[in-house]
Scaffold this active site. Sequence first.
Site, PDB file in Angstrom:
ATOM      1  CG  ASN A   9      -1.516   1.446   1.474  1.00 53.19           C
ATOM      2  OD1 ASN A   9      -1.628   2.092   0.645  1.00 53.19           O
ATOM      3  ND2 ASN A   9      -2.109   1.552   2.601  1.00 53.19           N
ATOM      4  CE  LYS A  11      -0.044   3.370   4.834  1.00 56.58           C
ATOM      5  NZ  LYS A  11      -0.010   3.325   6.108  1.00 56.58           N
ATOM      6  CG  HIS A  95      -5.978   1.936   5.163  1.00 63.05           C
ATOM      7  ND1 HIS A  95      -5.051   3.109   6.121  1.00 63.05           N
ATOM      8  CD2 HIS A  95      -4.786   1.163   5.289  1.00 63.05           C
ATOM      9  CE1 HIS A  95      -3.985   2.575   6.602  1.00 63.05           C
ATOM     10  NE2 HIS A  95      -3.750   1.397   5.975  1.00 63.05           N
ATOM     11  CD  GLU A  97      -2.727   5.527   6.565  1.00 65.50           C
ATOM     12  OE1 GLU A  97      -2.806   5.628   5.575  1.00 65.50           O
ATOM     13  OE2 GLU A  97      -1.776   5.049   7.315  1.00 65.50           O
ATOM     14  CD  GLU A 167      -3.123  -2.309   7.479  1.00 64.46           C
ATOM     15  OE1 GLU A 167      -2.150  -2.516   6.867  1.00 64.46           O
ATOM     16  OE2 GLU A 167      -3.659  -1.053   7.150  1.00 64.46           O
ATOM     17  N   GLY A 173       2.958   2.537  10.630  1.00 61.55           N
ATOM     18  CA  GLY A 173       3.901   3.655  10.538  1.00 61.55           C
ATOM     19  C   GLY A 173       4.849   4.041  11.842  1.00 61.55           C
ATOM     20  CB  SER A 213       5.791  -1.539  11.875  1.00 58.93           C
ATOM     21  OG  SER A 213       5.304  -0.440  12.103  1.00 58.93           O
TER      22      SER A 213
HETATM   23  P1  13P Z   1       3.471   0.624   7.565  1.00 56.95           P
HETATM   24  O1  13P Z   1       3.885  -0.800   6.825  1.00 56.95           O
HETATM   25  O2  13P Z   1       4.014   1.754   7.015  1.00 56.95           O
HETATM   26  O3  13P Z   1       3.548   0.414   9.097  1.00 56.95           O
HETATM   27  O4  13P Z   1       1.839   0.735   7.089  1.00 56.95           O
HETATM   28  C1  13P Z   1       0.872  -0.235   7.391  1.00 56.95           C
HETATM   29  C2  13P Z   1      -0.073   0.082   6.431  1.00 56.95           C
HETATM   30  O5  13P Z   1      -1.005   0.922   6.822  1.00 56.95           O
HETATM   31  C3  13P Z   1      -0.499  -0.660   5.208  1.00 56.95           C
HETATM   32  O6  13P Z   1      -1.866  -0.429   4.667  1.00 56.95           O
END
Ligand code: 13P
Length: 251
Positions: A9, A11, A95, A97, A167, A173, A213
């Site tokens: 992903n 983003k 997601h 976010e 997640e 992150g 992560s």
């Molecule tokens: P990270 O791998 O950067 O922690 O992000 C995970 C994520 O949100 C994947 O959708």
Amino acid sequence: MRQPIIAGNWKMYKTAAEAVEFVRDLKPLAGGAKHCEIVICPPYTSLEVLAPELAGTGISLGAQNMYWEAEGAYTGEVSPGMLLAAGCKYVILGHSERREYFGESDETVNRKLKAALTNGLVPIFCVGEKLAEREAGTTTQVVRRQVTGGLAGIAPADAARMVIAYEPVWAIGTGRTASSEDAEEVISFIRGVVEELFGPETAAEVRIQYGGSVKPGNAPELMGMPNIDGALVGGASLDPVSFAQIVNYQA
Ligand code: 13P
């Protein structure tokens, strides 16, 4: 036997030119992997340009969001049909976010999941608790609500072909990964909720990823857990070498 699925992903990272460069670097490192399915989910602006780059590599294309209507006066939105026409097989929905910054709820995620499935896209349906919820001991309650709300009114056959991504928001992150045991525990709980809703066959078929992560160093252990069927990778999917290392966790 469930085939693991590892999805990147991206983003809001990479222009179309950067996306093409990434794929050209990734192909010799990870193209042709047989032990798992590989998916790249770039921003909308890179979908059309990546589709021909990925053709014949076995790497699939996914989007990060979509709207549920087929077309109309919905400024800024993109429909399921548009994603299919751009070459997508997958679409990430719900997601954290999107839930946090763009007001998505279990109800809107449910509408999107239904629209994706009706149109032949495979959703990667994200769920996961926030730090305060984990600390309050409500992880399973939150995840149950998200899974039940998101999957309301969906047919068992459709549920079986979707992908769920667990997640935990506190692991996204932050460099803080859930331990393999914690991830396995919640993912097996999610599989249990799917079984309650749709029966044992659907529960045995649905693939459930871990995200938060994931890095080359922790991927093998996470992928070794019996209920974890792959990963949804953010930061480490932006670099072709680290993404390939994750994909090749058991090469
Ligand atoms: P990270 O791998 O950067 O922690 O992000 C995970 C994520 O949100 C994947 O959708």
